[in-house]
Scaffold this motif. Structure first.
Motif, PDB file in Angstrom:
ATOM      1  N   LEU A  48       0.825  -1.209   0.000  1.00 19.33           N
ATOM      2  CA  LEU A  48       0.000   0.000   0.000  1.00 19.33           C
ATOM      3  C   LEU A  48       0.858   1.258   0.000  1.00 19.33           C
ATOM      4  N   PHE A  49       1.776   1.358   0.947  1.00 16.19           N
ATOM      5  CA  PHE A  49       2.584   2.576   1.067  1.00 16.19           C
ATOM      6  C   PHE A  49       3.515   2.755  -0.127  1.00 16.19           C
ATOM      7  N   SER A  50       4.052   1.663  -0.648  1.00 15.28           N
ATOM      8  CA  SER A  50       4.991   1.795  -1.771  1.00 15.28           C
ATOM      9  C   SER A  50       4.300   2.335  -3.017  1.00 15.28           C
ATOM     10  N   GLN A  51       2.988   2.094  -3.144  1.00  9.48           N
ATOM     11  CA  GLN A  51       2.263   2.581  -4.306  1.00  9.48           C
ATOM     12  C   GLN A  51       1.665   3.965  -4.079  1.00  9.48           C
ATOM     13  N   VAL A  52       1.157   4.214  -2.873  1.00  6.35           N
ATOM     14  CA  VAL A  52       0.494   5.493  -2.590  1.00  6.35           C
ATOM     15  C   VAL A  52       1.502   6.627  -2.458  1.00  6.35           C
ATOM     16  N   PHE A  53       2.638   6.365  -1.806  1.00  2.00           N
ATOM     17  CA  PHE A  53       3.585   7.430  -1.504  1.00  2.00           C
ATOM     18  C   PHE A  53       4.848   7.400  -2.377  1.00  2.00           C
ATOM     19  N   ARG A  54       4.813   6.666  -3.480  1.00  2.00           N
ATOM     20  CA  ARG A  54       6.030   6.576  -4.283  1.00  2.00           C
ATOM     21  C   ARG A  54       6.396   7.906  -4.937  1.00  2.00           C
ATOM     22  N   SER A  55       5.439   8.836  -5.033  1.00  2.00           N
ATOM     23  CA  SER A  55       5.759  10.154  -5.592  1.00  2.00           C
ATOM     24  C   SER A  55       6.710  10.932  -4.689  1.00  2.00           C
ATOM     25  N   VAL A  56       6.859  10.483  -3.427  1.00  2.00           N
ATOM     26  CA  VAL A  56       7.819  11.130  -2.522  1.00  2.00           C
ATOM     27  C   VAL A  56       9.225  11.074  -3.106  1.00  2.00           C
ATOM     28  N   ALA A  57       9.500  10.038  -3.882  1.00  2.00           N
ATOM     29  CA  ALA A  57      10.828   9.884  -4.476  1.00  2.00           C
ATOM     30  C   ALA A  57      11.151  10.997  -5.469  1.00  2.00           C
ATOM     31  N   ASP A  58      10.124  11.723  -5.945  1.00  2.00           N
ATOM     32  CA  ASP A  58      10.360  12.822  -6.883  1.00  2.00           C
ATOM     33  C   ASP A  58      10.721  14.123  -6.179  1.00  2.00           C
ATOM     34  N   SER A  59      10.662  14.131  -4.847  1.00  2.00           N
ATOM     35  CA  SER A  59      10.983  15.340  -4.092  1.00  2.00           C
ATOM     36  C   SER A  59      12.472  15.657  -4.194  1.00  2.00           C
ATOM     37  N   PRO A  60      12.832  16.944  -4.265  1.00  2.00           N
ATOM     38  CA  PRO A  60      14.249  17.313  -4.351  1.00  2.00           C
ATOM     39  C   PRO A  60      15.075  16.849  -3.153  1.00  2.00           C
ATOM     40  N   SER A  61      14.430  16.692  -1.993  1.00  2.00           N
ATOM     41  CA  SER A  61      15.156  16.295  -0.790  1.00  2.00           C
ATOM     42  C   SER A  61      15.317  14.780  -0.660  1.00  2.00           C
ATOM     43  N   PHE A  62      14.726  14.029  -1.613  1.00  2.00           N
ATOM     44  CA  PHE A  62      14.836  12.572  -1.548  1.00  2.00           C
ATOM     45  C   PHE A  62      16.229  12.157  -1.991  1.00  2.00           C
ATOM     46  N   PRO A  63      16.804  11.124  -1.337  1.00  2.00           N
ATOM     47  CA  PRO A  63      18.162  10.692  -1.699  1.00  2.00           C
ATOM     48  C   PRO A  63      18.278  10.348  -3.185  1.00  2.00           C
ATOM     49  N   ALA A  64      19.283  10.876  -3.824  1.00  2.00           N
ATOM     50  CA  ALA A  64      19.465  10.651  -5.252  1.00  2.00           C
ATOM     51  C   ALA A  64      19.835   9.194  -5.529  1.00  2.00           C
ATOM     52  N   GLY A  65      19.247   8.655  -6.598  1.00  2.00           N
ATOM     53  CA  GLY A  65      19.582   7.302  -7.023  1.00  2.00           C
ATOM     54  C   GLY A  65      18.965   6.194  -6.193  1.00  2.00           C
ATOM     55  N   VAL A  66      18.036   6.526  -5.299  1.00  2.00           N
ATOM     56  CA  VAL A  66      17.398   5.532  -4.434  1.00  2.00           C
ATOM     57  C   VAL A  66      15.935   5.397  -4.829  1.00  2.00           C
ATOM     58  N   SER A  67      15.498   4.172  -5.084  1.00  2.00           N
ATOM     59  CA  SER A  67      14.086   3.953  -5.397  1.00  2.00           C
ATOM     60  C   SER A  67      13.279   3.991  -4.108  1.00  2.00           C
ATOM     61  N   TYR A  68      11.993   4.302  -4.240  1.00  2.00           N
ATOM     62  CA  TYR A  68      11.177   4.425  -3.032  1.00  2.00           C
ATOM     63  C   TYR A  68      10.997   3.079  -2.334  1.00  2.00           C
ATOM     64  N   ILE A  69      10.956   1.982  -3.088  1.00  2.00           N
ATOM     65  CA  ILE A  69      10.791   0.674  -2.458  1.00  2.00           C
ATOM     66  C   ILE A  69      12.030   0.320  -1.635  1.00  2.00           C
ATOM     67  N   ASP A  70      13.216   0.716  -2.108  1.00  2.00           N
ATOM     68  CA  ASP A  70      14.437   0.494  -1.329  1.00  2.00           C
ATOM     69  C   ASP A  70      14.463   1.386  -0.091  1.00  2.00           C
ATOM     70  N   PHE A  71      13.893   2.586  -0.213  1.00  2.00           N
ATOM     71  CA  PHE A  71      13.821   3.523   0.905  1.00  2.00           C
ATOM     72  C   PHE A  71      12.814   3.048   1.948  1.00  2.00           C
ATOM     73  N   LEU A  72      11.689   2.471   1.467  1.00  2.00           N
ATOM     74  CA  LEU A  72      10.582   2.131   2.356  1.00  2.00           C
ATOM     75  C   LEU A  72      10.767   0.791   3.072  1.00  2.00           C
ATOM     76  N   THR A  73      11.353  -0.187   2.408  1.00  2.00           N
ATOM     77  CA  THR A  73      11.412  -1.541   2.973  1.00  2.00           C
ATOM     78  C   THR A  73      12.071  -1.599   4.345  1.00  2.00           C
ATOM     79  N   PRO A  74      13.241  -1.002   4.552  1.00  2.00           N
ATOM     80  CA  PRO A  74      13.825  -1.049   5.904  1.00  2.00           C
ATOM     81  C   PRO A  74      12.957  -0.352   6.944  1.00  2.00           C
ATOM     82  N   ALA A  75      12.243   0.707   6.523  1.00  2.00           N
ATOM     83  CA  ALA A  75      11.339   1.381   7.450  1.00  2.00           C
ATOM     84  C   ALA A  75      10.204   0.461   7.854  1.00  2.00           C
ATOM     85  N   MET A  76       9.688  -0.323   6.906  1.00  2.00           N
ATOM     86  CA  MET A  76       8.600  -1.237   7.212  1.00  2.00           C
ATOM     87  C   MET A  76       9.058  -2.346   8.150  1.00  2.00           C
TER      88      MET A  76
END
Length: 266
Positions: A48-76
């Motif tokens: 759910l979160f990986s699909q709903v909030f994946r646009s967060v990866a387009d933010s300028p403050s998001f780590p460069a070169g990191v996909s949102y699923i790679d960012f989210l999985t350790p948090a989950m």
């Protein structure tokens, strides 16, 4: 003439603890519906979160070169550990309702052993949830970028966090002793632990007060350390902070009831 009865020998502590751990695992297995939801809910949230909030990866403050699923999985991984902690609190309350703690008090064993057995039980299920979550994440495109050492360190951080959450929510269950009340109290505590962190978005994008509060949140430190190990960018400082924060919480929560009992016996 009086006869003297020899005292019943106390079993070794390790045998007592093993019996309690087996009892907890069997109790969990007797409720397959709860076990299924506990193990699969993190997977559903990941999808759910990986699909709903994946646009967060387009933010300028998001780590460069990191996909949102790679960012989210350790948090989950960290978030699911917090969620499972509420189960430990409810289980503790049910044990009080059923009179099990009163029976434990009458047995020749240390009072800390039931809580320790609960912690071991949660650690086992934490590893099981991590395996299920990992399979789901890979299906969504997740890739582990760290080394074998990173994987081992991430597991250590996760297990120590599970111990801290089990002790924290178990204490709530021991104090409130009503499963329904413990569930609501757990939700009230679970929300800030989950969201006052960088779990779902970079912490730099949150308000200043939330960034300050995150420094006091062991789940925030665990999330940062887990993410670092997953991405292969972990630092010793992040890992140490995560382990110390979770261990300190576990020590404080575990030592509190023991100190209260000692004061009560004076």
């Amino acid at each position: 003439m009086t006869t003297m009865t020899a005292p019943v020998p106390r079993p070794p502590v390790i045998d007592q603890l093993a019996a309690l751990v087996v009892r907890n695992l069997r109790t969990s297995a007797r409720v397959p519906q709860l076990l299924m939801f506990s193990l699969t809910m993190p997977m559903a949230m990941l999808v759910l979160f990986s699909q709903v909030f994946r646009s967060v990866a387009d933010s300028p403050s998001f780590p460069a070169g990191v996909s949102y699923i790679d960012f989210l999985t350790p948090a989950m991984l960290a978030v699911s550990t917090v969620m499972a902690g509420t189960n430990a609190g409810v289980s503790a309350a049910i044990d009080h309702t059923n009179g099990l703690h009163d029976r434990f008090a009458a047995l020749p064993m240390r009072s800390a052993l039931p809580g320790l057995a609960r912690t071991i039980n949660e650690a086992v299920f934490t590893l099981a949830r991590a395996a299920i979550l990992g399979v789901a994440a890979v299906a969504l495109g997740f890739r582990f970028h760290g080394s074998a050492v990173d994987a081992a360190a991430a597991i250590l951080v996760l297990v120590v966090l599970a111990a801290a959450m089990s002790a924290l929510f178990g204490l709530i269950g021991d104090r409130m002793r009503r499963p329904d009340v413990v569930q609501f109290a757990g939700m009230m505590l679970m929300m800030p632990l989950m969201f006052v962190s960088s779990a779902f978005a970079p912490i730099d994008t949150t308000p200043g007060w939330m960034q300050t509060a995150a420094y006091l949140n062991p789940v925030a430190h665990a999330t940062d350390a887990l993410r670092g190990h997953v991405l292969g960018t972990a630092t010793l400082a992040d890992t140490t902070a995560a382990l110390l924060a979770a261990a300190l919480l576990w020590v404080v929560v575990s030592a509190g009831p023991a100190l209260a009992r000692r004061r009560g016996t004076r």
